[in-house]
Design an enzyme around this catalytic site. Structure first.
Site, PDB file in Angstrom:
ATOM      1  N   GLY A   1      -5.936   6.370 -13.999  1.00  0.00           N
ATOM      2  CA  GLY A   1      -6.519   6.337 -12.655  1.00  0.00           C
ATOM      3  C   GLY A   1      -5.708   7.005 -11.565  1.00  0.00           C
TER       4      GLY A   1
ATOM      5  N   GLY B   1     -16.919  -3.372 -17.616  1.00  0.00           N
ATOM      6  CA  GLY B   1     -16.627  -4.189 -16.431  1.00  0.00           C
ATOM      7  C   GLY B   1     -17.674  -3.963 -15.362  1.00  0.00           C
TER       8      GLY B   1
ATOM      9  CG  ASN C   1     -12.492   4.091   0.514  1.00  0.00           C
ATOM     10  OD1 ASN C   1     -13.342   4.869   0.971  1.00  0.00           O
ATOM     11  ND2 ASN C   1     -11.573   4.500  -0.338  1.00  0.00           N
TER      12      ASN C   1
ATOM     13  CB  ALA D   1     -13.316  -0.421  -9.712  1.00  0.00           C
TER      14      ALA D   1
ATOM     15  CB  SER E   1      -0.905   0.005   1.230  1.00  0.00           C
ATOM     16  OG  SER E   1      -1.539   1.257   1.314  1.00  0.00           O
TER      17      SER E   1
ATOM     18  CB  SER F   1      -2.530   4.301   2.479  1.00  0.00           C
ATOM     19  OG  SER F   1      -3.437   4.151   1.432  1.00  0.00           O
TER      20      SER F   1
ATOM     21  CE  LYS G   1     -11.610  -0.763  -1.259  1.00  0.00           C
ATOM     22  NZ  LYS G   1     -11.585  -0.084  -2.555  1.00  0.00           N
TER      23      LYS G   1
ATOM     24  N   GLY H   1     -17.213  -4.981 -11.731  1.00  0.00           N
ATOM     25  CA  GLY H   1     -16.715  -5.297 -10.390  1.00  0.00           C
ATOM     26  C   GLY H   1     -16.965  -4.156  -9.408  1.00  0.00           C
TER      27      GLY H   1
ATOM     28  CE1 TYR I   1      -1.269   3.096  -8.986  1.00  0.00           C
ATOM     29  CE2 TYR I   1      -3.657   2.934  -8.950  1.00  0.00           C
ATOM     30  CZ  TYR I   1      -2.437   2.660  -8.381  1.00  0.00           C
ATOM     31  OH  TYR I   1      -2.370   1.935  -7.216  1.00  0.00           O
TER      32      TYR I   1
HETATM   33  P1  NAP Z   1     -12.331  -6.869 -10.519  1.00  0.00           P
HETATM   34  O1  NAP Z   1     -13.561  -6.992  -9.689  1.00  0.00           O
HETATM   35  O2  NAP Z   1     -11.307  -7.922 -10.427  1.00  0.00           O
HETATM   36  O3  NAP Z   1     -12.717  -6.760 -12.102  1.00  0.00           O
HETATM   37  C1  NAP Z   1     -13.617  -5.845 -12.602  1.00  0.00           C
HETATM   38  C2  NAP Z   1     -14.416  -6.438 -13.745  1.00  0.00           C
HETATM   39  O4  NAP Z   1     -13.613  -6.568 -14.905  1.00  0.00           O
HETATM   40  C3  NAP Z   1     -14.978  -7.839 -13.516  1.00  0.00           C
HETATM   41  O5  NAP Z   1     -16.126  -7.772 -12.738  1.00  0.00           O
HETATM   42  C4  NAP Z   1     -15.222  -8.332 -14.933  1.00  0.00           C
HETATM   43  O6  NAP Z   1     -16.516  -7.903 -15.400  1.00  0.00           O
HETATM   44  C5  NAP Z   1     -14.144  -7.601 -15.744  1.00  0.00           C
HETATM   45  N1  NAP Z   1     -13.057  -8.493 -16.105  1.00  0.00           N
HETATM   46  C6  NAP Z   1     -12.229  -9.164 -15.281  1.00  0.00           C
HETATM   47  N2  NAP Z   1     -11.337  -9.888 -15.975  1.00  0.00           N
HETATM   48  C7  NAP Z   1     -11.628  -9.684 -17.290  1.00  0.00           C
HETATM   49  C8  NAP Z   1     -11.093 -10.180 -18.500  1.00  0.00           C
HETATM   50  N3  NAP Z   1     -10.053 -11.029 -18.518  1.00  0.00           N
HETATM   51  N4  NAP Z   1     -11.646  -9.751 -19.654  1.00  0.00           N
HETATM   52  C9  NAP Z   1     -12.675  -8.887 -19.665  1.00  0.00           C
HETATM   53  N5  NAP Z   1     -13.241  -8.385 -18.534  1.00  0.00           N
HETATM   54  C10 NAP Z   1     -12.720  -8.786 -17.368  1.00  0.00           C
HETATM   55  O7  NAP Z   1     -11.620  -5.509 -10.211  1.00  0.00           O
HETATM   56  P2  NAP Z   1     -12.081  -4.163  -9.438  1.00  0.00           P
HETATM   57  O8  NAP Z   1     -11.791  -4.311  -7.987  1.00  0.00           O
HETATM   58  O9  NAP Z   1     -13.444  -3.744  -9.844  1.00  0.00           O
HETATM   59  O10 NAP Z   1     -10.972  -3.146 -10.020  1.00  0.00           O
HETATM   60  C11 NAP Z   1     -10.910  -2.926 -11.412  1.00  0.00           C
HETATM   61  C12 NAP Z   1      -9.684  -2.120 -11.808  1.00  0.00           C
HETATM   62  O11 NAP Z   1      -9.754  -0.815 -11.275  1.00  0.00           O
HETATM   63  C13 NAP Z   1      -8.359  -2.715 -11.310  1.00  0.00           C
HETATM   64  O12 NAP Z   1      -7.421  -2.616 -12.356  1.00  0.00           O
HETATM   65  C14 NAP Z   1      -7.992  -1.813 -10.144  1.00  0.00           C
HETATM   66  O13 NAP Z   1      -6.596  -1.745  -9.952  1.00  0.00           O
HETATM   67  C15 NAP Z   1      -8.544  -0.487 -10.618  1.00  0.00           C
HETATM   68  N6  NAP Z   1      -8.863   0.456  -9.516  1.00  0.00           N
HETATM   69  C16 NAP Z   1      -8.253   1.671  -9.528  1.00  0.00           C
HETATM   70  C17 NAP Z   1      -8.547   2.600  -8.534  1.00  0.00           C
HETATM   71  C18 NAP Z   1      -7.871   3.948  -8.536  1.00  0.00           C
HETATM   72  O14 NAP Z   1      -7.849   4.631  -7.507  1.00  0.00           O
HETATM   73  N7  NAP Z   1      -7.344   4.396  -9.662  1.00  0.00           N
HETATM   74  C19 NAP Z   1      -9.475   2.291  -7.515  1.00  0.00           C
HETATM   75  C20 NAP Z   1     -10.105   1.035  -7.550  1.00  0.00           C
HETATM   76  C21 NAP Z   1      -9.783   0.120  -8.562  1.00  0.00           C
HETATM   77  P3  NAP Z   1     -17.472  -8.889 -16.245  1.00  0.00           P
HETATM   78  O15 NAP Z   1     -17.291 -10.260 -15.648  1.00  0.00           O
HETATM   79  O16 NAP Z   1     -18.806  -8.328 -16.022  1.00  0.00           O
HETATM   80  O17 NAP Z   1     -17.028  -8.848 -17.680  1.00  0.00           O
END
Ligand code: NAP
Length: 283
Positions: free
Chosen positions: A245, A130, A91, A134, A19, A21, A70, A132, A224
């Site tokens: 991001g 997506g 969070n 996020a 982290s 943070s 979370k 998830g 990012y």
């Molecule tokens: P997650 O739950 O693992 O994945 C998000 C969604 O992406 C899944 O629900 C899935 O949706 C889709 N996905 C996963 N693998 C895939 C693949 N191989 N091909 C196509 N779609 C796929 O992740 P999350 O926690 O939501 O985070 C998502 C991203 O945001 C990460 O990269 C994370 O690092 C980033 N993030 C950044 C910040 C920031 O502050 N910048 C904050 C939070 C998260 P479907 O099954 O519906 O297709």
């Protein structure tokens, strides 16, 4: 200097070693002359309740909460902010007057990053890729800002439908699958919330942005690191606006800091955090 008046804050998660943070927040305390320290605690799901009660018992000022707590942490807070309740994830915790308040600064951080480019949310058409955790934060953020329509894209209609159904009282959310994404889609913003583009999937993109949107479409990737994903690279090569991001990451931290200390925003800015992250080789 640590003395009898030093107060504590922390991160509750597992794992936590990676982290940024502690680095970011301890630097901010130093700059803002706040007598506090921020630590990262690896907490097992079975002891999350005791960890939150520990914050109360030891007079912590607050905490951040990360994966995998979370969602579960919400049952241990006394007062949940409406946006955190809408997302179903929390969070940031604030301990005040013996109560634990729960917030979600992923949402406010995401929206703040748009406000920095003077983005006008009204009448805008949004695509979220997506479904998830996020994606839900991004969805709630856009809804709270009053955008016109939001299309949710998933590999399966069941999942985009499930995400749409998890939000009550809105009739402007449309579940989709990727085959509906084509040149006719004039979105104002397309947000990638999938992990495609990030390690170990560098060089991959969930869609090719080249034929989506119009000249002013903003292509936003929550990732990012790397700084420019394949999704953003292709969008940039077709002369579109792109954002990664990093600002979301920075603003969610600044928003948490604001909830804990209500500091003067001029004294600790996005640029200061950026410098700390760069100097510490975090980005
Ligand atoms: P997650 O739950 O693992 O994945 C998000 C969604 O992406 C899944 O629900 C899935 O949706 C889709 N996905 C996963 N693998 C895939 C693949 N191989 N091909 C196509 N779609 C796929 O992740 P999350 O926690 O939501 O985070 C998502 C991203 O945001 C990460 O990269 C994370 O690092 C980033 N993030 C950044 C910040 C920031 O502050 N910048 C904050 C939070 C998260 P479907 O099954 O519906 O297709």
């Amino acid at each position: 200097m640590i003395n009898g008046k030093t107060r504590l804050l922390c991160l509750l998660g597992s794992p936590v070693e990676h982290s940024f943070s502690p680095t970011m927040h301890n630097a901010s305390f130093q700059k803002l002359d706040i007598n506090a320290r921020y630590l990262a605690f690896d907490v097992h799901p079975n002891t999350l309740k005791q960890a939150v009660e520990g914050l109360r018992a030891l007079q912590f000022i607050g905490a951040n909460v990360t994966i995998p707590h979370k969602v579960n942490v919400m049952q241990y807070v006394d007062v949940l902010d409406p946006k955190a309740a809408m997302i179903g994830a929390c969070n940031t915790l604030v301990h005040k007057n013996d109560k634990i308040y729960g917030y979600n600064t992923d949402v406010s951080g995401f929206i703040e990053s748009f406000k920095q480019i003077n983005f006008e949310f009204k009448n805008k058409k949004i695509a979220i890729l997506g479904t998830g955790g996020a994606a839900k934060a991004v969805l709630v953020g856009f809804l709270c800002e009053g955008v016109e329509t939001i299309h949710l894209f998933s590999r399966t209609l069941e999942k985009s439908q499930e995400l749409a159904d998890s939000i009550e009282d809105y009739d402007n959310i449309y579940p989709m699958t990727y085959d509906a994404l084509n040149t006719a889609c004039n979105y104002d913003v397309v947000v990638n919330t999938t992990p495609l583009g990030m390690h170990p999937n560098e060089g991959k993109t969930v869609v090719n942005p080249t034929n989506i949107g119009y000249k002013d479409t903003v292509f936003y990737d929550l990732i990012y690191n790397p700084e420019e994903t394949e999704f953003l690279r292709l969008a940039r090569l077709s002369n579109r606006r792109t954002m990664n991001g990093l600002d979301m990451l920075i603003y969610q931290g600044l928003d948490a800091l604001q909830l804990w200390f209500d500091f003067d925003k001029e004294k600790w800015t996005r640029e200061d955090v950026l410098k700390v992250l760069k100097d510490s080789n975090i980005i």
